[in-house]
Write a protein that holds these residues in place. Structure first.
Motif, mmCIF file in Angstrom:
data_model
loop_
_atom_site.group_PDB
_atom_site.id
_atom_site.type_symbol
_atom_site.label_atom_id
_atom_site.label_comp_id
_atom_site.label_asym_id
_atom_site.label_seq_id
_atom_site.Cartn_x
_atom_site.Cartn_y
_atom_site.Cartn_z
ATOM 1 N N GLN A 12 0.818 -1.210 0.000
ATOM 2 C CA GLN A 12 0.000 0.000 0.000
ATOM 3 C C GLN A 12 0.853 1.262 0.000
ATOM 4 O O GLN A 12 0.605 2.197 0.751
ATOM 5 N N SER A 13 1.886 1.255 -0.806
ATOM 6 C CA SER A 13 2.785 2.394 -0.688
ATOM 7 C C SER A 13 3.154 3.036 -2.011
ATOM 8 O O SER A 13 2.580 4.038 -2.389
ATOM 9 N N HIS A 143 2.433 -2.854 12.267
ATOM 10 C CA HIS A 143 2.799 -1.484 11.932
ATOM 11 C C HIS A 143 4.275 -1.521 11.537
ATOM 12 O O HIS A 143 5.057 -2.282 12.134
ATOM 13 N N TYR A 144 4.673 -0.724 10.541
ATOM 14 C CA TYR A 144 6.083 -0.706 10.173
ATOM 15 C C TYR A 144 6.485 0.651 9.605
ATOM 16 O O TYR A 144 5.665 1.402 9.065
ATOM 17 N N ASN A 145 7.764 0.956 9.744
ATOM 18 C CA ASN A 145 8.439 2.019 9.009
ATOM 19 C C ASN A 145 9.560 1.368 8.224
ATOM 20 O O ASN A 145 10.241 0.470 8.746
ATOM 21 N N SER A 146 9.780 1.799 6.984
ATOM 22 C CA SER A 146 10.861 1.214 6.173
ATOM 23 C C SER A 146 11.796 2.324 5.686
ATOM 24 O O SER A 146 11.336 3.394 5.281
ATOM 25 N N SER A 157 5.457 3.861 5.271
ATOM 26 C CA SER A 157 5.132 3.837 6.693
ATOM 27 C C SER A 157 3.639 3.638 6.919
ATOM 28 O O SER A 157 2.824 4.439 6.458
ATOM 29 N N THR A 158 3.284 2.581 7.625
ATOM 30 C CA THR A 158 1.886 2.394 8.030
ATOM 31 C C THR A 158 1.525 3.355 9.153
ATOM 32 O O THR A 158 0.362 3.733 9.308
ATOM 33 N N ARG A 159 2.490 3.744 9.939
ATOM 34 C CA ARG A 159 2.224 4.656 11.057
ATOM 35 C C ARG A 159 1.828 6.044 10.533
ATOM 36 O O ARG A 159 0.944 6.699 11.083
#
Length: 417
Positions: A12-13, A143-146, A157-159
């Motif tokens: 989703q990015s 939840h993640y940040n990449s 980032s989902t956050r």
């Protein structure tokens, strides 16, 4: 090699600029120089007849705000500040010689342990989780940040989207490194994963955000997970479901039971009830082959009936609470929880006699249970208050009937005044 478009759509990015039709491909060849491409649209359509008659035409174009299309505006600026990771830009000190220089990701890797034998995925636990490691094929919520090396801003980032990401493990729904990494986590755990290109976006990368041969770092929180058996079963055809073995049906029902428990803990009671009832339906309609299957069926049904009774009690559905508690008692007639919930249900309906009867049966089996003792005390008070209110009501009704016609007339006159 990973398919960039497939991976990033599921995350989703990132939108990858791939040609999607012959028309797109042909139009891209019309402009050899990028600067000659049309970049503005007309505010109002031209009148072609005016052009044909050489009368000329006036027109206006839409001028886009260039700043609004900058990639830096992909996420909200204030929120972005809270999700920066400066470990990705931690460069060597001035005293470090060139021979011993280490890049930021090399420094991170020194603090990590290998998840794969070839060290393609490395892990560092940031916050420990609880319970067992997530099961294979589970349906996970994370939840993640990449991040990329030398960039403290997340490329995904989902956050920042404020939307957790959900996927099935071992189904190639995400990049391999993330799938493998999450498969080592426990509920509530936060971990960092350093993922080499062959486990991430490969030699091609995913332009413009991810360059070729990029090592990426994911910081992941495993919010929750449920066994994947239920999700997989839902994808079967009706014929395949009918042919499913008892072992598979049991696994699906356990998965639905676990999912229901997760929803209940989050106070999503209707969703919990739906999950429990799906499991009950499967177990009740399956044709059993032997006593061992019946024993396993009854054990799980007992748990499901009790949970359904509790969930309905929580949302003040007294009738359904009683119904499922009674089903529990049909399997085990001296179950304290079922007796207690029967008492609570009848108390809610105002049937004090039945409520007291079930509470007493539960207390006899568990005489030191303070919760039962407290509910009996509440029941006695509620019954006493109701009886007092009933007496007061009868007194008023009786006094009204005792009045003479003249008294009643005087009373009516006073009320009119």
């Amino acid at each position: 090699m990973h398919d960039c478009q497939k991976d990033m759509t599921n995350l989703q990015s990132i939108e990858c600029g791939e040609v999607t039709s012959i028309q797109d491909e042909d139009s891209s060849e019309l402009f050899e120089d990028e600067s000659s491409r049309p970049t503005h649209t007309l505010k109002k359509a031209l009148n072609l007849s005016e052009l044909r008659e050489d009368r000329g035409a006036e027109f206006e174009v839409e001028i886009e705000d260039e700043e609004s299309s900058e990639e830096n505006d992909y996420f909200d600026e204030e929120e972005l500040k809270n999700n920066l990771n400066f470990e990705c830009t931690d460069i060597a000190s001035e005293s470090e010689d060139e021979e011993n220089y280490k890049s930021p990701f090399q420094r991170l890797s020194d603090k990590m342990t290998a998840v794969t034998n070839d060290k393609g995925v490395l892990k560092k636990e940031v916050k420990p989780g609880i319970g067992p490691v997530v099961s294979k094929g589970a349906f996970v919520t994370v939840h993640y940040n990449s991040y990329l090396e030398y960039s403290e801003e997340p490329f995904d980032s989902t956050r920042l989207r404020n939307l957790p990401f959900k996927f099935l493990l071992d189904r190639e729904r995400v990049i391999l490194g993330l799938d493998v990494g999450v498969g080592t986590m426990k509920k509530g755990e936060v971990a960092q994963f350093l993922i080499r290109p062959e486990y991430a976006f490969g030699q091609m990368g995913c332009p413009p955000r991810i360059p070729p041969n990029a090592t990426v770092m994911y910081e992941v929180e495993l919010i929750s997970y449920i066994d994947g058996a239920a999700a997989e079963f839902d994808g079967l055809t009706p014929e395949e479901k009918k042919e499913a073995s008892f072992e598979r049906i049991l696994a699906v029902c356990k998965s639905q039971h676990q999912a229901g428990n997760e929803f209940y803990k989050k106070q999503m009671y209707q969703k919990a009830i739906t999950r429990y009832k799906k499991a009950v339906h499967l177990l009740e309609t399956f044709s059993l082959a032997n006593e061992e299957q019946e024993k396993q069926q009854q054990n799980l049904l007992m748990k499901l009936y009790l949970n359904l009774s509790l969930a309905n009690l929580t949302i003040k559905e007294a009738g359904r609470c009683i119904f499922f508690a009674r089903r529990s008692l049909e399997i085990q007639n001296n179950n304290v929880k079922a007796l207690f919930r029967m008492g609570k249900g009848f108390m809610m309906k105002g049937d004090f006699e039945k409520s007291h009867s079930y509470f007493q049966r539960a207390l006899k089996l568990s005489p030191n249970e303070q919760e039962i003792i407290e509910e009996i005390r509440k029941l006695d008070k509620q019954q006493a208050d109701y009886e007092m209110m009933e007496k007061d009501f009868c007194k008023k009704m009786f006094s009204q009937h005792k009045k003479t016609p003249d008294q009643k007339a005087d009373s009516d006159t006073n009320q009119n005044l």
